[in-house]
Design a protein around this motif. Structure first.
Motif: not given
Lengths: 219, 189
Positions: A150-155, A212-216
């Motif tokens: 649910k978070g940002a995959p920074l590392l 990373r997941r983006h709005a496809s």
């Protein structure tokens, strides 16, 4: 694509989101659920065998307290690592409890050696506890991955390695209550060895699992 | 990205509204951020082409979009945004270095086979005007599909999202369009 058009599409794709709770609160929630799950397994299988005997053993209790603290701090660090702008020093949180855990097990090895000589450091293969360890780790792992995604995959590698440390610590806590009290050398090699392997696997798979997941639909 | 406290509060308010699903506030926020992010990207990657800078800015905005739940309304907005931007710029720099390490600059592409068919680039790409004419003869869907996938090199997913059609329909359009173009070009020859 033109940036103005891109922004228009992103805005059209917008869905309301609930801001994530603070990392410490999420870590507490995860740890509570994971401990309940592990306790249920230990209880269901009537696996608490020596808990009453070891209750008075100060070193054993200190070791379990360090294990629990490692799980909590690793989970906090993992949940912090998915928040943009977090202070990177937080990643070092588990170092102290992990050091205490290692020191406690190391002290146990020395005590075993002083009491029983070379016999106290005899290492043998013990695969019996592996199925229990896997069962105890599955649900906490799945919960943790869902929460981390649910978070940002920074590392991502670091986040999942920390998460794996938290899971392995909780599973270890359960195992210590679940089977006959092992010699410290067995705990050091098998239990902590398994923790190291699990953490390495977490680091290796981090980018894949938390990638990373983006709005496809936008691009 | 020096901002006043008022601007910071304004951005934070827009982000809070966006988390609640307010599309207008979100569009306003992203429109305000795009030039700020662009400026940060140009400062760090001044050597990039304008199109590459735009791509990177869009990548950062996309990451912001995917991570919008991680913004804590009680905390300042710009440090959160810049952490995302720095992370994406670092990723981009790594990609750039990897690509550069595998590229071999060459002024004269080596001829691989003596046969003419294997060296189309040496003899040009044929009759460009005839190709352009043939493109205009294609049905709109096929022309659009070929433009997006063959000329602009968009992926199937990207082109499907842009046209609003399914991936399957897009594949069919490209296939039929290419067949029609081949036929038209062979009659021209």
């Amino acid at each position: 694509m033109d940036t103005a058009e891109f922004i228009k599409r992103l805005a059209a794709d917008l869905q309301p989101v609930r801001p994530l709770r603070p990392p410490w609160a999420r870590a507490l929630l995860w740890l509570g659920l994971a401990l309940l799950y592990v306790a249920a397994i230990v209880w269901r299988k009537s696996m608490i065998n020596e808990a009453s005997q070891v209750a008075g053993n100060a070193r054993f209790l200190a070791e379990q307290a360090a294990t629990l603290a490692t799980a909590m701090t690793a989970a906090i660090a993992a949940f912090c690592s998915i928040i943009p702008g977090f202070d990177r020093r937080v990643l070092l949180l588990p170092v102290v409890p992990l050091g205490l855990w290692l020191a406690s097990v190391g002290l146990g090895c020395v005590q075993d050696w002083l009491q029983r000589g070379a016999d106290g450091l005899t290492l043998r293969a013990d695969w019996d506890c592996l199925p229990s360890a896997i069962v105890m780790g599955i649900v906490p792992s799945v919960m943790l991955v869902i929460m981390l995604r649910k978070g940002a995959p920074l590392l991502p590698r670091v986040s999942l390695a920390l998460g794996a440390l938290a899971v392995a610590s909780v599973a270890n806590l359960g195992l210590q209550l679940a089977h006959a009290r092992d010699a410290s050398i067995m705990v050091l090699v098998w239990h902590l060895g398994a923790v190291a392997v699990w953490v390495a696997i977490g680091g290796w798979l981090g980018a894949f699992v938390l990638g990373r997941r983006h709005a496809s639909s936008v691009r | 990205m020096g901002r006043t406290i008022g601007q910071e509060q304004n951005l934070a308010a827009l982000m809070r509204a966006a988390q609640g699903g307010d599309r207008e506030a979100y569009a306003a926020l992203l429109s305000t951020l795009a030039p700020l992010v662009g400026q940060a990207v140009r400062q760090r990657f001044g050597f990039l082409q304008p199109q590459d800078i735009d791509d990177l800015v869009q990548d950062i905005l996309l990451s912001l979009h995917a991570s919008r739940a991680t913004y804590d309304p009680a905390r300042p907005f710009l440090p959160w945004l810049m952490a995302i931007a720095r992370n994406r710029m670092a990723d981009s720099a790594r990609r750039y270095v990897r690509r550069a390490a595998h590229e071999v600059p060459s002024e004269h592409p080596p001829e691989t086979f003596p046969a003419e068919d294997a060296n189309v680039s040496a003899s040009g790409y044929g009759d460009v005007e005839a190709l352009a004419r043939a493109m205009t003869q294609l049905p709109r869907g096929q022309r659009q599909a070929i433009e997006m996938m063959k000329l602009r090199e968009m992926s199937l997913k990207e082109a499907a999202a842009a046209t609003g059609t399914s991936v399957g329909a897009l594949k069919v359009s490209v296939h039929r369009g290419m067949q029609a173009l081949r036929k038209a070009m062979s009659t021209t020859d």
